[in-house]
Enzyme design. Structure first.
Site, PDB file in Angstrom:
ATOM      1  N   ASP A   3      -4.974   5.313  -9.845  1.00 36.25           N
ATOM      2  CA  ASP A   3      -5.474   4.592  -8.668  1.00 36.25           C
ATOM      3  C   ASP A   3      -5.202   3.097  -8.814  1.00 36.25           C
ATOM      4  O   ASP A   3      -5.625   2.461  -9.772  1.00 36.25           O
ATOM      5  CB  ASP A   3      -6.977   4.840  -8.523  1.00 36.25           C
ATOM      6  CG  ASP A   3      -7.500   4.493  -7.143  1.00 36.25           C
ATOM      7  OD1 ASP A   3      -7.068   3.474  -6.577  1.00 36.25           O
ATOM      8  OD2 ASP A   3      -8.350   5.239  -6.629  1.00 36.25           O
ATOM      9  N   SER A  50      -8.069   3.421  -0.714  1.00 31.09           N
ATOM     10  CA  SER A  50      -7.781   4.691  -1.381  1.00 31.09           C
ATOM     11  C   SER A  50      -8.003   5.886  -0.483  1.00 31.09           C
ATOM     12  O   SER A  50      -7.350   6.920  -0.653  1.00 31.09           O
ATOM     13  CB  SER A  50      -8.643   4.838  -2.644  1.00 31.09           C
ATOM     14  OG  SER A  50      -8.246   3.937  -3.640  1.00 31.09           O
ATOM     15  N   ASP A  84     -15.727  10.420  -4.528  1.00 38.38           N
ATOM     16  CA  ASP A  84     -15.035   9.168  -4.251  1.00 38.38           C
ATOM     17  C   ASP A  84     -13.768   9.444  -3.439  1.00 38.38           C
ATOM     18  O   ASP A  84     -13.321  10.584  -3.312  1.00 38.38           O
ATOM     19  CB  ASP A  84     -14.692   8.477  -5.568  1.00 38.38           C
ATOM     20  CG  ASP A  84     -14.402   6.996  -5.392  1.00 38.38           C
ATOM     21  OD1 ASP A  84     -14.974   6.381  -4.486  1.00 38.38           O
ATOM     22  OD2 ASP A  84     -13.596   6.455  -6.173  1.00 38.38           O
ATOM     23  N   THR A 113     -10.372   9.182  -3.517  1.00 38.16           N
ATOM     24  CA  THR A 113      -9.176   9.924  -3.903  1.00 38.16           C
ATOM     25  C   THR A 113      -9.457  11.404  -4.139  1.00 38.16           C
ATOM     26  O   THR A 113      -8.753  12.260  -3.592  1.00 38.16           O
ATOM     27  CB  THR A 113      -8.513   9.274  -5.124  1.00 38.16           C
ATOM     28  OG1 THR A 113      -8.201   7.906  -4.806  1.00 38.16           O
ATOM     29  CG2 THR A 113      -7.241   9.998  -5.514  1.00 38.16           C
ATOM     30  N   ASP A 126      -7.871   1.140 -10.882  1.00 39.45           N
ATOM     31  CA  ASP A 126      -8.247   0.375  -9.692  1.00 39.45           C
ATOM     32  C   ASP A 126      -9.619  -0.274  -9.833  1.00 39.45           C
ATOM     33  O   ASP A 126      -9.794  -1.460  -9.537  1.00 39.45           O
ATOM     34  CB  ASP A 126      -8.242   1.305  -8.483  1.00 39.45           C
ATOM     35  CG  ASP A 126      -8.831   0.662  -7.236  1.00 39.45           C
ATOM     36  OD1 ASP A 126      -8.166  -0.195  -6.634  1.00 39.45           O
ATOM     37  OD2 ASP A 126      -9.965   1.020  -6.863  1.00 39.45           O
ATOM     38  N   HIS A 167     -10.213  -4.522  -9.646  1.00 38.71           N
ATOM     39  CA  HIS A 167     -11.001  -5.250  -8.653  1.00 38.71           C
ATOM     40  C   HIS A 167     -11.804  -6.403  -9.276  1.00 38.71           C
ATOM     41  O   HIS A 167     -11.714  -7.542  -8.805  1.00 38.71           O
ATOM     42  CB  HIS A 167     -11.939  -4.297  -7.906  1.00 38.71           C
ATOM     43  CG  HIS A 167     -11.279  -3.569  -6.774  1.00 38.71           C
ATOM     44  ND1 HIS A 167     -10.809  -4.207  -5.656  1.00 38.71           N
ATOM     45  CD2 HIS A 167     -11.002  -2.254  -6.597  1.00 38.71           C
ATOM     46  CE1 HIS A 167     -10.275  -3.322  -4.825  1.00 38.71           C
ATOM     47  NE2 HIS A 167     -10.370  -2.120  -5.374  1.00 38.71           N
ATOM     48  N   ASP A 201      -2.087   5.491  -5.343  1.00 37.68           N
ATOM     49  CA  ASP A 201      -2.386   5.548  -3.918  1.00 37.68           C
ATOM     50  C   ASP A 201      -2.150   4.205  -3.231  1.00 37.68           C
ATOM     51  O   ASP A 201      -1.900   4.145  -2.034  1.00 37.68           O
ATOM     52  CB  ASP A 201      -3.817   6.041  -3.666  1.00 37.68           C
ATOM     53  CG  ASP A 201      -4.826   5.398  -4.603  1.00 37.68           C
ATOM     54  OD1 ASP A 201      -4.446   4.520  -5.392  1.00 37.68           O
ATOM     55  OD2 ASP A 201      -6.010   5.787  -4.541  1.00 37.68           O
ATOM     56  N   HIS A 202      -2.206   3.132  -3.996  1.00 40.10           N
ATOM     57  CA  HIS A 202      -1.974   1.780  -3.462  1.00 40.10           C
ATOM     58  C   HIS A 202      -1.746   0.836  -4.634  1.00 40.10           C
ATOM     59  O   HIS A 202      -1.768   1.258  -5.794  1.00 40.10           O
ATOM     60  CB  HIS A 202      -3.172   1.313  -2.620  1.00 40.10           C
ATOM     61  CG  HIS A 202      -4.452   1.277  -3.403  1.00 40.10           C
ATOM     62  ND1 HIS A 202      -4.738   0.297  -4.319  1.00 40.10           N
ATOM     63  CD2 HIS A 202      -5.520   2.122  -3.414  1.00 40.10           C
ATOM     64  CE1 HIS A 202      -5.919   0.533  -4.863  1.00 40.10           C
ATOM     65  NE2 HIS A 202      -6.418   1.639  -4.340  1.00 40.10           N
TER      66      HIS A 202
END
Length: 666
Positions: A188, A237, A301, A303, A457, A461, A502-503
């Site tokens: 992620d 996500s 969550d 994903t 991910d 952040h 995913d990103h």
């Protein structure tokens, strides 16, 4: 013949281009993918797998004091193929209900409001309730539509006495099955720059050349994935993972649906999921297959939920738990492993739907074996479906589970005892156990497993790069052990393995840091502290060493570290050193603002002796955000060649569906 085909294709391209319109510029929208007052979902440029199910919704909008015209119609025509033609030899538009043989819902109406631009948005947040524009809606829906015949279709909404909204839909044919199983690993938020950094801190090198490589490096096929969402440059996500599981774009926060403007987060037009298609695969295509979900996040969550849930709001986590076993068409996965225990019970800290004990419900209603710690997971040798929940929330990250163990504390037990979840499995242990169960239950029919390293991910952040890279290395190690397991069990030639994200995050490395020199100066000597950053010829190698060859640095608190960062961050301090006492909290709310919205400043308790870095984005953001860049996709096994080159995230679904031979057509 060639000329005739070329002319036909040119005519079709002309027809498509006449309908297609560019995405409108701007930041704020009345409703995603609906630039006019007439909305069609699925929107223009949508792609479907032949025989897959989907919902359709149309909306007619009127702003402020106007009322929507409730007289509207929807038609469909096939631009080539078997659709009946009129006397001029052209395709004939047909009433949508008649053509699909699906009855439309009773017409609905509701109101909503939105902000038209940045000025209105910030005025509204500062207390001006009149800054929002009101919208009145008339709407109709068609549920569980499917198109079995491949081709290109034009759908037209006629409304407001002559206005039109047109959408071109493409239905892709079903292909011959190429693989029995598919494993989709998702790092992620993982980017090529993160993989490069992870390689740098974990693999030996001599004279500037690596003597060992990461598992991802050894995949034979590499491609890139574009991650834009339906209506924004930067994705989250939920809708990006949904693209992998449905083949459709969506909007931020949405799972398996096109978001409409109604108040309910559960009535939006649905798209059939990869797992749902696999569950109803016909016997002639190999029979219904198995489904596995593994994550280091909460299993509700974004994903993991994208594998089995339908909702516009990814935060509806209590209902998402219910959807797995009690939804209208529940996936009922064979394996569900991860965190999120607080949504399974109503004890201390519990948030389950209606106070339900979902551990008991999963066990009694669907036959799951339930485990809540690493020891029980590893002991399980059965064939029953497996639910393993190991933390009340997201599982603790690899660096804290394995190195800085004192940071694991608090009431994190997944069953609501109030104790700390000290016995959590690693990602590789969850994946290998999941594969064991899937193999026992579905060796003949095959299976699909999604395994997520979620905290790449979640740690990017808060700008905690060490923890993010450690979880990336855990993913890479898991990939290697998975390949070994497949080979031992003679499944390697039947299994497609994909590794992607995913990103993205805008992370990169621009040099190295001598932290000893950095720490030798006082807090006020920022210029001197910055001189500890070496660039170009002074960007020497970092001090990380992996002497035992386990794929992770032996020490994380080293002298020479990476000068790394992201392009988008809140005001914070940076010292380029591992946060030994827990995850970074870069910014905290300030009380000095006269605005009604929250403003964040550098956290005085973290990186106290670091250099100051002023925010590069709005001050109401407390952490870093996602970025635009493409993400890599690595592929190995049958069908892997399909994933080379540049592709949209929706194409990942269609290519997996092709490899597994999903869908039905006439």
């Amino acid at each position: 013949m060639v000329k005739a085909i070329s002319f036909a294709l040119l005519s079709l391209a002309t027809a498509v281009s006449a309908v297609a319109a560019l995405d409108p510029a701007g930041q704020f929208k009345r409703l995603g993918a609906c630039p006019t007052l007439g909305c069609v979902f699925p929107p223009d440029n949508a792609e479907f797998l032949a025989g897959s199910n989907f919902d359709v919704r149309v909306e007619v909008h009127a702003e402020d004091d106007a009322k929507p015209n409730t007289k509207y119609s929807l038609t469909i025509e096939k631009l080539k193929g078997s659709q009946k033609s009129n006397k001029h030899g052209k395709a004939k538009a047909v009433d949508f209900s008649k053509w699909t043989k699906v009855k439309a819902s009773a017409q609905e109406s509701w109101d909503f409001s939105y902000t038209k631009d940045a000025s209105a948005y910030w005025k509204y947040l500062d207390g001006d309730k009149n800054a929002r524009t009101s919208v009145h809606v008339a709407s109709t829906a068609w549920r569980k539509v499917h198109i079995s015949e491949p081709g290109t279709y034009k759908v037209v909404l006629k409304y407001n006495d002559g206005k039109k909204t047109e959408a071109i839909w493409t239905v892709n044919p079903v292909q011959k099955r190429k693989a029995k199983n598919v494993i989709l690993f998702i790092g992620d938020g993982m980017t090529s720059a993160m993989i490069t950094a992870a390689r740098l801190i974990s693999k030996p090198h001599t004279s500037g050349k690596y003597t060992k490589h990461m598992q991802m490096d050894q995949f034979p096929v590499l491609g890139h994935v574009m991650t834009h969402s339906l209506d924004s440059l930067i994705t989250d996500s939920a809708n990006s993972a949904s693209a992998y599981n449905t083949g459709h774009k969506s909007s931020a926060g949405a799972l398996g649906v096109y978001p409409d403007s109604s108040a309910s987060p559960f009535d939006d037009p649905k798209q059939e999921l990869l797992a749902e298609l696999l569950r109803r695969r016909s016997k002639k295509n190999g029979g219904a297959g198995g489904v596995g979900i593994v994550t280091t996040a909460e299993v509700q969550d974004a994903t993991p939920a994208a594998v089995y849930a339908h909702t516009r709001n990814r935060d509806e986590k209590a209902t998402i738990v219910n959807q797995m076993i009690r939804g209208p068409n529940p996936v009922v996965a064979d394996v569900i492993l991860g965190g999120g225990g607080k949504y399974f019970h109503a004890k201390t800290g519990g948030k389950s739907l209606n106070g339900t004990d979902y551990y008991a419900a999963y066990s009694k209603e669907r036959g799951y074996k339930v485990v809540n710690d690493r020891s029980s997971l590893l002991k399980y040798k059965g064939k029953d479906p497996l639910l393993g929940i190991f933390h009340a929330g997201n599982m603790d990250v690899w660096l804290d589970r394995n190195v800085y163990k004192a940071n694991i504390k608090g009431a994190t037990d997944p069953t609501g005892t109030g104790k700390t979840a000290l016995d959590q499995p690693n990602l590789d242990e969850m994946v290998l156990k999941g594969l064991e169960v899937l193999d026992k239950r579905h060796r003949k029919e095959g299976w699909f497993l999604m395994a997520e390293a979620a905290s790449v991910d979640k740690m990017m952040h808060p700008l905690d790069y060490d923890r993010a890279l450690a979880d990336l290395l855990e993913l890479d190690s898991t990939i290697g052990k998975t390949k070994e397991w497949l080979k031992r069990n003679k499944l390697d030639k039947d299994t497609l393995i994909l590794v992607t994200a995913d990103h993205a995050h805008s992370f990169d490395v621009y040099g190295s840091v001598d932290t000893q020199y950095f720490n030798s100066f006082s807090d006020s000597e920022e210029l001197e502290k910055k001189n500890s950053i070496g660039t170009y010829e002074n960007s020497g190698w970092p001090s990380y060493v992996d002497s035992n060859g386990d794929g992770f640095p032996d020490k994380w608190d080293v002298r020479y570290t990476l000068a790394a960062g992201t392009a988008a961050f809140p005001t914070h301090r940076e010292d380029f050193q591992v946060s030994i006492n827990g995850t970074r909290v870069p910014a905290v709310a300030t009380t000095t603002s006269h605005h009604h919205w929250t403003i964040y400043d550098a956290n005085p308790d973290f990186d106290v002796h670091g250099i100051n870095k002023p925010a590069t984005m709005s001050r109401n953001e407390s952490v870093g955000v996602h970025s635009l860049q493409d993400v890599p996709v690595f592929a190995s096994g049958p069908g892997s060649n399909l994933f080379a080159g540049i592709q949209d995230n929706t194409e990942i679904f269609h290519k997996i569906a092709e490899v597994l031979g999903l869908g039905e057509q006439k």
